[in-house]
Write an enzyme that holds these catalytic residues in place. Structure first.
Site, PDB file in Angstrom:
ATOM      1  N   THR A   1      28.186  27.031  33.738  1.00 26.42           N
ATOM      2  CA  THR A   1      27.345  28.241  33.400  1.00 26.42           C
ATOM      3  C   THR A   1      27.366  28.749  32.095  1.00 26.42           C
ATOM      4  O   THR A   1      26.438  28.930  31.517  1.00 26.42           O
ATOM      5  CB  THR A   1      27.699  29.226  34.469  1.00 26.42           C
ATOM      6  OG1 THR A   1      27.175  28.839  35.779  1.00 26.42           O
ATOM      7  CG2 THR A   1      27.199  30.871  34.273  1.00 26.42           C
TER       8      THR A   1
HETATM    9  P1  AMP Z   1      30.045  28.772  37.774  1.00 31.00           P
HETATM   10  O1  AMP Z   1      29.255  28.613  38.816  1.00 31.00           O
HETATM   11  O2  AMP Z   1      31.628  28.763  37.875  1.00 31.00           O
HETATM   12  O3  AMP Z   1      29.742  27.853  36.711  1.00 31.00           O
HETATM   13  O4  AMP Z   1      29.848  30.301  37.273  1.00 31.00           O
HETATM   14  C1  AMP Z   1      28.985  31.204  37.667  1.00 31.00           C
HETATM   15  C2  AMP Z   1      29.388  32.513  37.992  1.00 31.00           C
HETATM   16  O5  AMP Z   1      29.642  33.222  36.875  1.00 31.00           O
HETATM   17  C3  AMP Z   1      28.305  33.390  38.533  1.00 31.00           C
HETATM   18  O6  AMP Z   1      28.031  33.182  39.826  1.00 31.00           O
HETATM   19  C4  AMP Z   1      28.726  34.830  38.159  1.00 31.00           C
HETATM   20  O7  AMP Z   1      29.559  35.006  39.131  1.00 31.00           O
HETATM   21  C5  AMP Z   1      29.730  34.401  36.958  1.00 31.00           C
HETATM   22  N1  AMP Z   1      29.001  35.308  36.005  1.00 31.00           N
HETATM   23  C6  AMP Z   1      27.647  35.034  35.462  1.00 31.00           C
HETATM   24  N2  AMP Z   1      27.338  35.755  34.661  1.00 31.00           N
HETATM   25  C7  AMP Z   1      28.544  36.467  33.827  1.00 31.00           C
HETATM   26  C8  AMP Z   1      28.839  37.278  32.993  1.00 31.00           C
HETATM   27  N3  AMP Z   1      27.780  37.786  32.225  1.00 31.00           N
HETATM   28  N4  AMP Z   1      29.853  37.900  32.996  1.00 31.00           N
HETATM   29  C9  AMP Z   1      31.056  37.558  33.985  1.00 31.00           C
HETATM   30  N5  AMP Z   1      30.600  36.717  34.818  1.00 31.00           N
HETATM   31  C10 AMP Z   1      29.542  36.101  35.244  1.00 31.00           C
HETATM   32 ZN    ZN Z   2      25.427  28.518  36.277  1.00 29.02          ZN
HETATM   33 ZN    ZN Z   3      27.963  27.692  39.766  1.00 27.76          ZN
END
Ligand code: AMP
Ligand code: ZN
Ligand code: ZN
Length: 421
Positions: free
Chosen positions: A82
């Protein structure tokens, strides 16, 4: 005082949608244009896999595609995570170049970075190798607003978007849409010309229940309902058709059966290395007093369901490994597998049944790209292209000069109306 203001702001955001943090505007006031001629709204549906649209559960998205442009898919940058990919989309740089090389990182000067560590996430030094499009737009006199985006809560080169909100996952999709509409209701001189909107329910459902679950389908319906609410709001304001909209995702999602574990602790004794990350892409750094070369030699031999490389030997197509924040030894799980340890399992008892971060060429990692608005041709489907191309497209749409980047204009040129070239 500023911190206190933010804290109060966070609390208010949990209760209502009306709270925004605005940078002092006096500094820029004399040069400011009122807003960009055609506003640009960048929407991310986290982990919306390219083929989800074929499930027939995203009618609003499908209509946008039918009346605009859809890419067969968009290729994420490596690793398909992400934070790296959201920052690629707003900078046009691959993660190795913009420095957000993983969701979990270690930097010798800055220490640890991880989701949930807001002190690190909000520290602009982590993000400083890239210049996000909101900073460039701002320099051209365009006001900017982010309804969440990785990097938007950080003070990058001393800048924030004009309007931004500290990340709060509890804000519903509808509340996020209402905030964007509220920004578009501002008087012309204060109205943003570049906005982002971020949805994460599809990602959460993909992790918790897998990409083929009824819960994932429910998340698709929920997100589409929010998009429908957005389009209705834009129509009511006479803005739909006068705003350029990009709907993208950062990566896809693969199913990971519960028992598809690669036990890294059986291969590398945990006390002999510094573990930076586990999961899909594991990263390790040397630890003083232990023979790292020997560990690497053993790990780089073939393993079941995983490949490991010293960072200097990562396949070139990943464009990854030169950044000092990339750990010395990388192990990438085959799609559908997770790298874990007994110690990790003891802490994270909840097992993800879906994941991403894998080889960015795998079909299950491919992302969404849909564009709609006056700048775009109508009803066309274009070939897959890499997500570094979104940044030069956005710079073109905003009429700003792009910063040096890894993208190209080629792939997106044929999606634009001839007058917009
Ligand atoms: P991942 O699936 O581990 O790659 O990360 C995705 C998660 O990051 C999302 O589901 C959110 O919970 C978290 N996330 C997304 N945008 C942000 C942000 N701007 N600041 C902090 N956490 C975030
Ligand atoms: Zn993502
Ligand atoms: Zn994810």
């Amino acid at each position: 005082m500023k911190f206190l203001f933010r804290l109060v702001c966070c609390l208010l955001v949990a209760l209502s949608t009306g709270c925004v943090t605005e940078r002092a505007t006096g500094l820029h006031a004399p040069q400011r244009a009122t807003s960009a001629p055609t506003p640009l709204l960048l929407i991310s549906i986290d982990a919306y896999r390219a083929d989800y649209i074929q499930r027939g559960l995203s009618p609003t998205l499908q209509r946008l595609a039918d009346q605009g442009v859809r890419a067969q898919s968009m290729q994420p940058s490596f690793p398909s995570l992400t934070f790296p990919n959201h920052y690629t989309i707003v900078t046009g740089l691959r993660p190795d170049h913009h420095g957000i090389v993983n969701n979990r990182m270690y930097d010798p000067t800055l220490g640890k970075f991880a989701l949930g560590h807001s002190t690190a996430i909000d520290d602009g030094r982590w993000w400083a190798a890239g210049t996000p499009i909101w900073e460039t737009a701002d320099a051209h006199g365009i006001r900017t607003a982010t309804m969440f985006w990785p990097g938007s809560s950080a003070d990058i080169h001393g800048h924030h978007p004009d309007y931004w909100i500290p990340y709060n996952g509890k804000l519903t999709a509808m509340q996020r849409v209402d905030q964007v509409l509220a920004w578009l209701d501002l008087p012309a001189a204060e109205r943003p010309g570049f906005l982002t909107l971020y949805f994460d329910r599809v990602d959460h459902a993909g992790h918790d229940f897998g990409p083929d679950s009824p819960q994932l389908d429910a998340a698709l319906r929920n997100t589409d309902a929010a998009l429908s609410h957005l389009i209705r709001g834009l129509r009511q304001r006479g803005l739909f058709g006068r705003i350029n909209i990009l709907v993208i995702s950062d990566h896809g999602m693969a199913s990971v059966p519960r028992d598809h574990n690669i036990w890294i602790d059986k291969l590398i004794p945990a006390d002999r290395v510094q573990t930076v990350s586990l999961g899909v892409l594991a990263g390790f750094n040397p630890k003083p007093g232990h023979d790292f070369a020997k560990i690497e030699a053993a790990m780089e031999k073939p393993h079941r369901h995983m490949r490991c490389w010293d960072k200097s030997r990562v396949p070139t197509r990943f464009g990854y490994g030169k950044n000092p924040r990339v750990p010395q030894l990388l192990c990438l799980a085959d799609v559908g597998w997770r790298i874990t340890s007994q110690a990790r399992l003891a802490v994270h008892r909840k097992v993800s049944l879906g994941d991403h971060g894998y080889d960015n060429a795998d079909p299950r990692m491919q992302a969404l790209f849909i564009a709609h608005g006056p700048a775009f041709r109508r009803g066309i489907v274009v070939k897959p292209f890499p997500n570094v191309d979104v940044y030069p497209l956005m710079a073109h749409l905003l009429g700003v000069s792009p910063m040096p980047n890894d993208g190209s204009d080629e792939a997106v040129e044929n999606m634009l109306e001839p007058a917009s070239h």
